[in-house]
Design a protein around this motif. Sequence first.
Motif, PDB file in Angstrom:
ATOM      1  N   SER A   1       0.926  -1.005  -0.172  1.00 38.27           N
ATOM      2  CA  SER A   1       0.130  -0.022   0.026  1.00 38.27           C
ATOM      3  C   SER A   1       0.850   1.253   0.037  1.00 38.27           C
ATOM      4  N   PHE A   2       0.616   2.237  -0.987  1.00 35.99           N
ATOM      5  CA  PHE A   2       1.166   3.551  -0.772  1.00 35.99           C
ATOM      6  C   PHE A   2       0.596   4.535  -1.583  1.00 35.99           C
ATOM      7  N   GLU A   3       0.778   5.776  -1.260  1.00 35.54           N
ATOM      8  CA  GLU A   3       0.031   7.003  -2.209  1.00 35.54           C
ATOM      9  C   GLU A   3       1.257   7.758  -2.501  1.00 35.54           C
ATOM     10  N   VAL A   4       0.976   8.138  -3.848  1.00 36.57           N
ATOM     11  CA  VAL A   4       1.809   9.219  -4.399  1.00 36.57           C
ATOM     12  C   VAL A   4       0.816  10.384  -4.830  1.00 36.57           C
ATOM     13  N   ALA A   5       1.379  11.570  -4.363  1.00 37.70           N
ATOM     14  CA  ALA A   5       0.618  12.785  -4.364  1.00 37.70           C
ATOM     15  C   ALA A   5       0.761  13.357  -5.787  1.00 37.70           C
ATOM     16  N   LYS A   6       0.029  14.245  -6.142  1.00 41.57           N
ATOM     17  CA  LYS A   6       0.354  14.853  -7.353  1.00 41.57           C
ATOM     18  C   LYS A   6       1.455  15.496  -7.686  1.00 41.57           C
ATOM     19  N   GLY A   7       2.582  15.408  -8.565  1.00 38.87           N
ATOM     20  CA  GLY A   7       3.575  16.362  -8.621  1.00 38.87           C
ATOM     21  C   GLY A   7       4.799  15.656  -8.002  1.00 38.87           C
ATOM     22  N   GLU A   8       4.359  14.505  -7.244  1.00 44.65           N
ATOM     23  CA  GLU A   8       5.810  13.845  -6.374  1.00 44.65           C
ATOM     24  C   GLU A   8       6.660  13.339  -7.627  1.00 44.65           C
ATOM     25  N   VAL A   9       7.799  12.882  -6.952  1.00 42.14           N
ATOM     26  CA  VAL A   9       8.533  12.045  -7.585  1.00 42.14           C
ATOM     27  C   VAL A   9       9.084  10.982  -6.832  1.00 42.14           C
TER      28      VAL A   9
ATOM     29  N   LEU B   1       7.029   8.290 -11.174  1.00 40.64           N
ATOM     30  CA  LEU B   1       7.472   7.023 -10.471  1.00 40.64           C
ATOM     31  C   LEU B   1       8.436   6.306 -11.313  1.00 40.64           C
ATOM     32  N   LEU B   2       9.674   6.101 -10.549  1.00 41.01           N
ATOM     33  CA  LEU B   2      10.763   5.472 -11.219  1.00 41.01           C
ATOM     34  C   LEU B   2      11.234   4.454 -10.430  1.00 41.01           C
TER      35      LEU B   2
ATOM     36  N   GLU C   1      21.623   7.190  -8.073  1.00 37.43           N
ATOM     37  CA  GLU C   1      20.531   7.797  -8.905  1.00 37.43           C
ATOM     38  C   GLU C   1      19.286   8.009  -8.298  1.00 37.43           C
ATOM     39  N   ILE C   2      18.682   7.193  -7.459  1.00 36.29           N
ATOM     40  CA  ILE C   2      17.519   7.629  -6.670  1.00 36.29           C
ATOM     41  C   ILE C   2      17.595   8.549  -5.860  1.00 36.29           C
ATOM     42  N   GLU C   3      18.986   8.488  -4.997  1.00 36.21           N
ATOM     43  CA  GLU C   3      18.970   9.861  -4.147  1.00 36.21           C
ATOM     44  C   GLU C   3      19.132  11.073  -4.974  1.00 36.21           C
ATOM     45  N   ALA C   4      19.929  11.101  -6.112  1.00 33.58           N
ATOM     46  CA  ALA C   4      19.894  12.274  -6.983  1.00 33.58           C
ATOM     47  C   ALA C   4      18.726  12.602  -7.455  1.00 33.58           C
ATOM     48  N   VAL C   5      17.826  11.837  -7.594  1.00 33.74           N
ATOM     49  CA  VAL C   5      16.499  12.443  -8.553  1.00 33.74           C
ATOM     50  C   VAL C   5      15.227  12.318  -7.452  1.00 33.74           C
ATOM     51  N   CYS C   6      15.349  11.436  -6.565  1.00 34.59           N
ATOM     52  CA  CYS C   6      13.677  11.539  -6.022  1.00 34.59           C
ATOM     53  C   CYS C   6      13.847  12.006  -4.620  1.00 34.59           C
ATOM     54  N   PRO C   7      13.057  13.047  -4.514  1.00 33.11           N
ATOM     55  CA  PRO C   7      12.876  13.412  -3.063  1.00 33.11           C
ATOM     56  C   PRO C   7      11.998  12.229  -1.987  1.00 33.11           C
TER      57      PRO C   7
END
Lengths: 245, 406
Positions: free
Chosen positions: B21-29, B185-186, B193-199
Amino acid sequence: MRGWIAITRRELAGLFVGPLAWALLFIAVLLQGWLFVLYLKTSGGDVDLALRWTLGESWVFWALLILVPPLLTMRMISEESRTGILEFLLTAPVSDAAVVLGKFTAAVVFLGLLWSTAFLYGLAVSSLGIAPDWGALAGGWLGAVLCSALFSAIGLCASAMTSTPIVAAFGAIVLNLVFVTAPLLAGLSDQTWVRAAVARVDVIDHHKGSFLAGVLDTSYVAFFAAWTAFFVFVAVRAVEARRWR
Amino acid sequence: MISVSHLTRTFGSLRALDDVSFEVAKGEVVGFLGPNGAGKTTAMRILTGYLPASSGTVRVAGFDVLRESLEVRRRIGYLPESVPLYREHRVVEMLEFQARLHAIPRRERASRIDEALEQVGLTDRRRDLVGNLSRGLRQRAGLAVALLPRPEVLILDEPTSGLDPMQRLEVRGLIQALRDRHTVLLSSHILPEIEAVCPRVVIVHKGRIAADGTPAELVAKLAGASHIRLEAVVGADPAVALRMLRSIRGVRDVVDHGRLGIHHQFDLACDEDLREDVGAIAASRGWALRELSWRRPTLEQIFARIATGASDEVEKPARAPAPAGDPASVPIALGGLPPASAATAHASSAPASTASAPATRVVYNLNPFDRGATRSLSVPKVVEDPNAPPPSTADTGPNAGGAPRP
């Protein structure tokens, strides 16, 4: 049906970009042209008979029909599932049915083009002053296209069930052979119910009995439409089943 | 924008996803992180409607992916890991096909295609055959295809796999540029990579969500304390130094790792950067410092801990087996070493030649350029081998000068 035409266009473009379509066309046209001349000679100059031979009366026609559609359709789904393009198509905003129908339509259009070379022979003969029976020619062509549609649907069905094009082609050819040779085998049986059952799947008879004679009988069209729809339906289900694997 | 609840997917007896289960809000990376086979791709395929879920619900942009699949697919740009493009077509033809699939009006098509090509920097390669593009360019072409319908949600499965470091940087830059316009969502198994791109990072392991938060949060929550590494000459009695270090406010514990040559190594467990305080004590006591550093556990260590289930990897990063080239890790003692560790010290300095040499007594070499090398007293010190590499190896090679030579 959204995307149907887009996928048909893509398939046709993909066919003609590659060498397979051109090779099939070349072989079919060369063979048919050479045979047409031969038919003319053996029939003693009977143009209509020669055209009938070209579009269904000869075993070469059925051999082409058994071999060409599977070669055409073998890659359409199986290879795309292997390269992952199917994943792209099935996540695009088009239904699974549109994907299968698009590919099916592309195969039918290509085969219709292939059989339409018969009109060239008609033109060639009429330019020499002998008018062919255009109605019978068009009917024979339509029958050939309907037969091709059925065999393309069988090919797509086989293609949707495997991930290896060769296996798909082989499976489709075997199924086509069963379809075409069933009446011959049924002829060996003296049980009437066997003959009656096989007559329901007798493609050759349905083609020869109506279209080749220049008669457009809706029950004969329905025969081809029903079987084609059945195999297209199975192909759609097979594509859907891939998601569940 | 994306709402996943109690998602489970089984393949036969294998549970690829288990109550996720998880949620991703609009505009999130959001970055999906996990080892290969953790269930990242399966989750993404379910989100895009390619695979059905065994149970649970997934909604994208308010639509159920199973029941309103076409609505969802219209709003998603999906780039699978394999970058599926027709190899026999040109880049621009592929984009035209995508435009037709998404029913983009004919008059907008050309400008939208130009825009997508511009976004990924492929404008000059538009006439190239997809099959002739390099891996990195193909990736970009795939991204252009995914971006063409201006999707609200962009799902990228391993967008940088198989790329060289330069291409990776390019793709990373591209994704960063997309952050403002799309919910992204990547997935990746490459941490930097993830650390650099995703908050925000969601760590997936064995089909479950092992952790969810910003990289900093995950580090703080999962790793516990960071620590300060101190290496200094603290005089004859390290217990005094230990007491002083323990007295610093904010230090929870000090671990004495013993002597390394003339230096002594300590690890101070603390939550914040206390180097100023430690430095002040060192200055007042006249300790000669060799190292004073603040070490935070990296996401990588947390990830390794989750992935392997090992717990002490993060707690004690200092005690991880040190590479042979690190002289500080070679224990040295005046007078004598236990034979076993002496042998390892030798083996690490000159593997083949000294394996059989008797290593009874080891002395510390006070030559500062020898970097704390060991030398057996029973073997005479040998002058530099004329064939040896230039002196700069003293910086890189282990124990270069003082290595015993039979």
